[in-house]
Scaffold this active site. Structure first.
Site, short mmCIF file in Angstrom:
data_model
loop_
_atom_site.label_atom_id
_atom_site.label_comp_id
_atom_site.label_asym_id
_atom_site.label_seq_id
_atom_site.Cartn_x
_atom_site.Cartn_y
_atom_site.Cartn_z
N SER A 1 -8.48 3.17 14.62
CA SER A 1 -8.10 2.54 15.90
C SER A 1 -8.58 3.43 17.03
CB SER A 1 -6.58 2.39 15.98
OG SER A 1 -6.20 1.98 17.28
N VAL B 1 0.82 -1.22 0.00
CA VAL B 1 0.00 0.00 0.00
C VAL B 1 0.85 1.27 0.00
CG1 VAL B 1 -2.00 -1.11 1.09
CG2 VAL B 1 -0.32 0.10 2.53
N LYS C 1 -4.26 7.24 12.40
CA LYS C 1 -5.58 6.66 12.61
C LYS C 1 -6.64 7.75 12.82
CE LYS C 1 -4.49 2.30 12.28
NZ LYS C 1 -4.98 1.49 11.15
N TYR D 1 1.33 6.67 14.86
CA TYR D 1 0.21 5.73 14.61
C TYR D 1 -1.12 6.42 14.91
CZ TYR D 1 -2.64 1.44 15.20
OH TYR D 1 -3.60 0.47 15.08
N ALA D 2 -1.19 7.09 16.06
CA ALA D 2 -2.44 7.76 16.45
C ALA D 2 -2.80 8.88 15.47
CB ALA D 2 -2.31 8.31 17.87
N ALA D 3 -1.80 9.60 15.00
CA ALA D 3 -2.06 10.68 14.04
C ALA D 3 -2.63 10.10 12.74
CB ALA D 3 -0.78 11.46 13.76
N ILE E 1 -7.87 -6.00 19.87
CA ILE E 1 -8.29 -7.19 19.14
C ILE E 1 -7.07 -8.13 19.06
CG2 ILE E 1 -9.32 -8.05 17.00
CD1 ILE E 1 -11.04 -5.89 18.52
P1 NAD Z 1 -2.23 -7.70 11.32
O1 NAD Z 1 -0.82 -7.31 11.57
O2 NAD Z 1 -2.59 -9.13 11.33
O3 NAD Z 1 -2.75 -7.07 9.95
C1 NAD Z 1 -2.13 -6.01 9.29
C2 NAD Z 1 -1.92 -6.44 7.86
O4 NAD Z 1 -1.38 -5.33 7.11
C3 NAD Z 1 -0.91 -7.60 7.72
O5 NAD Z 1 -1.49 -8.64 6.95
C4 NAD Z 1 0.27 -6.97 7.01
O6 NAD Z 1 0.97 -7.85 6.17
C5 NAD Z 1 -0.43 -5.85 6.22
N1 NAD Z 1 0.54 -4.82 5.79
C6 NAD Z 1 1.51 -4.24 6.52
N2 NAD Z 1 2.21 -3.37 5.75
C7 NAD Z 1 1.66 -3.42 4.52
C8 NAD Z 1 1.95 -2.77 3.29
N3 NAD Z 1 2.95 -1.89 3.15
N4 NAD Z 1 1.17 -3.05 2.21
C9 NAD Z 1 0.14 -3.93 2.31
N5 NAD Z 1 -0.17 -4.59 3.44
C10 NAD Z 1 0.59 -4.33 4.53
O7 NAD Z 1 -3.08 -6.94 12.44
P2 NAD Z 1 -4.61 -6.51 12.48
O8 NAD Z 1 -4.86 -6.16 13.89
O9 NAD Z 1 -5.49 -7.49 11.79
O10 NAD Z 1 -4.60 -5.15 11.65
C11 NAD Z 1 -5.61 -4.77 10.75
C12 NAD Z 1 -5.92 -3.30 10.96
O11 NAD Z 1 -6.53 -3.14 12.23
C13 NAD Z 1 -4.69 -2.40 10.97
O12 NAD Z 1 -4.95 -1.22 10.25
C14 NAD Z 1 -4.51 -2.09 12.44
O13 NAD Z 1 -3.82 -0.88 12.68
C15 NAD Z 1 -5.96 -2.03 12.88
N6 NAD Z 1 -6.20 -2.14 14.32
C16 NAD Z 1 -5.86 -3.26 15.00
C17 NAD Z 1 -6.12 -3.32 16.37
C18 NAD Z 1 -5.77 -4.53 17.20
O14 NAD Z 1 -5.92 -4.50 18.43
N7 NAD Z 1 -5.34 -5.62 16.59
C19 NAD Z 1 -6.71 -2.25 17.03
C20 NAD Z 1 -7.04 -1.12 16.30
C21 NAD Z 1 -6.78 -1.07 14.93
#
Ligand code: NAD
Length: 255
Positions: free
Chosen positions: A141, A65, A159, A155-157, A188
């Site tokens: 997030s 991305v 999100k 990260y917070a900025a 999560i």
């Molecule tokens: P995760 O690490 O399993 O998923 C993140 C995915 O993004 C991974 O599959 C990773 O390979 C992919 N990724 C990373 N860099 C990339 C790039 N340059 N191009 C394409 N893909 C890329 O964790 P998750 O918790 O399933 O995360 C999904 C979303 O949820 C994220 O945006 C994360 O910030 C958000 N989120 C997660 C939580 C939590 O508690 N897990 C809380 C709030 C928000």
């Protein structure tokens, strides 16, 4: 296959919330392009296996991305493969720990390039190719979307920025009946949060779960089904909104 009724692209679908969403869509009869980032160790074949187990259909597509051309190719894959694109889900994200004093411009830009500009690239590529009446969802997030988080300002900025992006896109695409919404996950259990260096890790998640009104952290499936709702016809008059999915974490008063 015969022409599907709905097709989706999902970034970051080789793990966590993205994987759970591909499976959720499979159960709903929505076909998916599973966006997988080769720089990470996650296994997109496992996502595909779970999709097939749910009697669904999907293809795996490598995407970074951080590059517009790569994200455009992901969205185009849906059109080439399935003849349509209905839903674009900007789910990919990274999480890095960095105290403010160590927050170099490079660290800042690297984070925003994935977690904010990466979302722009995904929504833009999706909207360009989308059937009118489609839907966009970005994953924000509680860090940034609701709370501040020490040592995670970048990260917070990003999100928080996702929320402004989604609201503006919703207004702009309203006339095409394309909706744009965000989900704001709480804690999560996924590879991201299980990372003890940049996030809470297994022990931290367990401790944090005890303080959540629901009594535990969330599962990827519990976020995926909300994304599914936000792309479904059941939410057809909801656009520009952000739904918190956190088991009550952010509404609990702490002295
Ligand atoms: P995760 O690490 O399993 O998923 C993140 C995915 O993004 C991974 O599959 C990773 O390979 C992919 N990724 C990373 N860099 C990339 C790039 N340059 N191009 C394409 N893909 C890329 O964790 P998750 O918790 O399933 O995360 C999904 C979303 O949820 C994220 O945006 C994360 O910030 C958000 N989120 C997660 C939580 C939590 O508690 N897990 C809380 C709030 C928000």
């Amino acid at each position: 296959m015969t022409s599907p009724s709905k097709a989706a692209i999902i970034t970051g679908a080789a793990s966590g919330i993205g994987r759970a969403l591909a499976v959720h869509y499979a159960r709903q009869g929505v076909v998916s392009v599973i966006g997988t980032f080769p720089g990470d160790p996650h296994d997109p074949e496992e996502t595909l296996r779970l999709v097939k187990e749910a009697n669904g259909e999907a293809v795996i597509h490598e995407v970074d991305v951080r590059t517009t051309a790569s994200v455009d190719a992901l969205a185009q894959r849906a059109v080439d493969e399935y003849g349509r694109l209905d839903y674009a889900i900007a789910n990919a994200g990274i999480l890095r720990n960095s105290p403010l004093g160590e927050m170099t411009d490079e660290r800042w830009h690297d984070m925003l390039n994935v977690d904010l500009t990466g979302v722009l690239r995904t929504l833009r590529a999706g909207a360009e190719r989308m059937t009118d009446g489609g839907a966009l969802v970005a994953v924000s997030s509680i860090a940034g979307g609701v709370y501040g988080w020490e040592e995670h300002a970048h990260y917070a900025a990003a999100k928080a920025g996702v929320l402004g992006l989604v609201r503006s896109v919703a207004v702009e695409l309203g006339p095409r009946q394309i909706r744009a919404n965000a989900v704001i996950p709480g804690l999560i259990e996924t590879p991201q949060s299980l990372d003890p260096v940049n996030s809470l890790g297994p022990e931290g998640l367990k401790r944090a779960g005890n303080d959540i009104p629901w009594g535990r952290v969330g599962t990827p499936e519990e976020v995926a089904s909300v994304i599914g709702f936000l792309t479904s016809d059941d939410s057809r008059y909801i656009t520009g909104q952000a739904l918190v999915v956190d088991g009550g974490l952010t509404v609990k008063m702490r002295a």
